[in-house]
Each structure stands twice: as structure tokens, then as C-alpha cells.
Design a protein around this motif. Sequence first.
Motif, short mmCIF file in Angstrom:
data_model
loop_
_atom_site.label_atom_id
_atom_site.label_comp_id
_atom_site.label_asym_id
_atom_site.label_seq_id
_atom_site.Cartn_x
_atom_site.Cartn_y
_atom_site.Cartn_z
N PHE A 42 0.84 -1.20 0.00
CA PHE A 42 0.00 0.00 0.00
C PHE A 42 0.88 1.24 0.00
CE2 PHE A 42 -2.19 -3.30 2.53
CZ PHE A 42 -3.25 -3.54 1.68
N PRO A 43 1.59 1.50 -1.09
CA PRO A 43 2.54 2.63 -1.09
C PRO A 43 1.82 3.97 -1.00
CG PRO A 43 2.33 1.70 -3.29
CD PRO A 43 1.54 0.82 -2.37
N GLY A 44 2.49 4.89 -0.32
CA GLY A 44 1.96 6.24 -0.19
C GLY A 44 2.33 7.08 -1.41
N GLN A 45 1.92 8.32 -1.40
CA GLN A 45 2.21 9.23 -2.50
C GLN A 45 3.47 10.03 -2.19
OE1 GLN A 45 0.43 9.43 -5.33
NE2 GLN A 45 -0.90 7.79 -4.60
N GLY A 46 4.42 10.00 -3.07
CA GLY A 46 5.60 10.85 -2.97
C GLY A 46 6.43 10.61 -1.73
N MET A 47 6.53 11.64 -0.90
CA MET A 47 7.37 11.58 0.29
C MET A 47 6.79 10.65 1.36
SD MET A 47 9.98 13.34 -0.39
CE MET A 47 10.79 13.75 1.13
N ALA A 48 5.51 10.37 1.33
CA ALA A 48 4.92 9.44 2.30
C ALA A 48 5.50 8.05 2.12
CB ALA A 48 3.40 9.42 2.15
N ASP A 49 5.78 7.67 0.88
CA ASP A 49 6.39 6.37 0.61
C ASP A 49 7.80 6.31 1.21
OD1 ASP A 49 6.56 3.78 -0.56
OD2 ASP A 49 7.78 4.64 -2.17
N LEU A 50 8.54 7.39 1.07
CA LEU A 50 9.87 7.46 1.65
C LEU A 50 9.81 7.38 3.18
CD1 LEU A 50 12.91 7.92 1.24
CD2 LEU A 50 12.44 10.36 1.39
N ALA A 51 8.85 8.04 3.79
CA ALA A 51 8.70 8.00 5.24
C ALA A 51 8.37 6.59 5.73
CB ALA A 51 7.61 8.98 5.68
N GLU A 52 7.53 5.88 5.00
CA GLU A 52 7.20 4.51 5.40
C GLU A 52 8.42 3.61 5.32
OE1 GLU A 52 4.05 3.58 2.74
OE2 GLU A 52 2.55 4.65 3.92
N ARG A 53 9.23 3.78 4.30
CA ARG A 53 10.45 2.98 4.19
C ARG A 53 11.46 3.37 5.26
NH1 ARG A 53 9.91 -0.16 -0.22
NH2 ARG A 53 8.40 0.57 -1.75
N LEU A 54 11.47 4.63 5.67
CA LEU A 54 12.34 5.07 6.75
C LEU A 54 11.91 4.46 8.07
CD1 LEU A 54 14.65 7.14 6.17
CD2 LEU A 54 13.44 8.60 7.75
N TYR A 55 10.59 4.37 8.31
CA TYR A 55 10.09 3.70 9.50
C TYR A 55 10.55 2.24 9.53
CZ TYR A 55 6.96 7.43 11.07
OH TYR A 55 6.45 8.59 11.54
N PHE A 56 10.52 1.59 8.38
CA PHE A 56 10.99 0.21 8.29
C PHE A 56 12.46 0.12 8.70
CE2 PHE A 56 13.34 -2.71 5.44
CZ PHE A 56 13.00 -3.89 6.07
N ILE A 57 13.28 1.04 8.22
CA ILE A 57 14.70 1.04 8.56
C ILE A 57 14.89 1.30 10.05
CG2 ILE A 57 16.88 2.27 8.19
CD1 ILE A 57 15.96 2.70 5.28
N VAL A 58 14.14 2.24 10.61
CA VAL A 58 14.25 2.57 12.03
C VAL A 58 13.91 1.36 12.89
CG1 VAL A 58 13.14 3.91 13.87
CG2 VAL A 58 13.91 5.05 11.80
#
Length: 84
Positions: free
Chosen positions: A47-63
Motif C-alpha cells: 500500500f505505497p503512499g504518495q511521494g514523500m509518504a512512501d519514503l517516510a514509510e520505508r524510513l520507519y521500516f529502517i528505524v
Amino acid sequence: MLFFVLFLIGLVIPFILIKIKPHWIIWIPSMILFLAAITMYGKAEFFPGQGMADLAERLYFIVFGITAIGSTLSGIIIHFIRKG
């Protein structure tokens, strides 16, 4: 630097629980963090987000992943400290 601090936080969490009697209790934080990382990855992948929201979700995964790795490593260290 941020990821190193998160790794250190993951290392500290099981050491806080070292005095609790059941030996399996030190693995609870790493299991919770791994489940959170898997959940965030699944959300970001399916369920990818739009634009920067997708990057934030992947950053949460890394965190969550980095903190879970630190917590697991700390659990292994505590396991060998208690055995010795």
C-alpha cells in the motif's frame, strides 16, 4: 548518526529487563520490533503512499529494523552472560 543512536537504544532495551526472572523476557522487545518492521515493510510494499509518504514509510521500516537488530544482539549478549 541517527541510525547508530537507534542501534544503541535497541542494545539498551534488553539490559533494562535483565533482572526479570523469566529468561525469555529479554526477547520480547526484539520480537515486537521485528514484527513492527515487517508490518511497516508490508504496508510500504503493498500500500505505497504518495511521494514523500512512501519514503517516510520505508524510513520507519529502517528505524524499526535497526532497533530490532540492536535488541537481538543485546539479547544474545545477555544470553551468554547468564550462561557463563
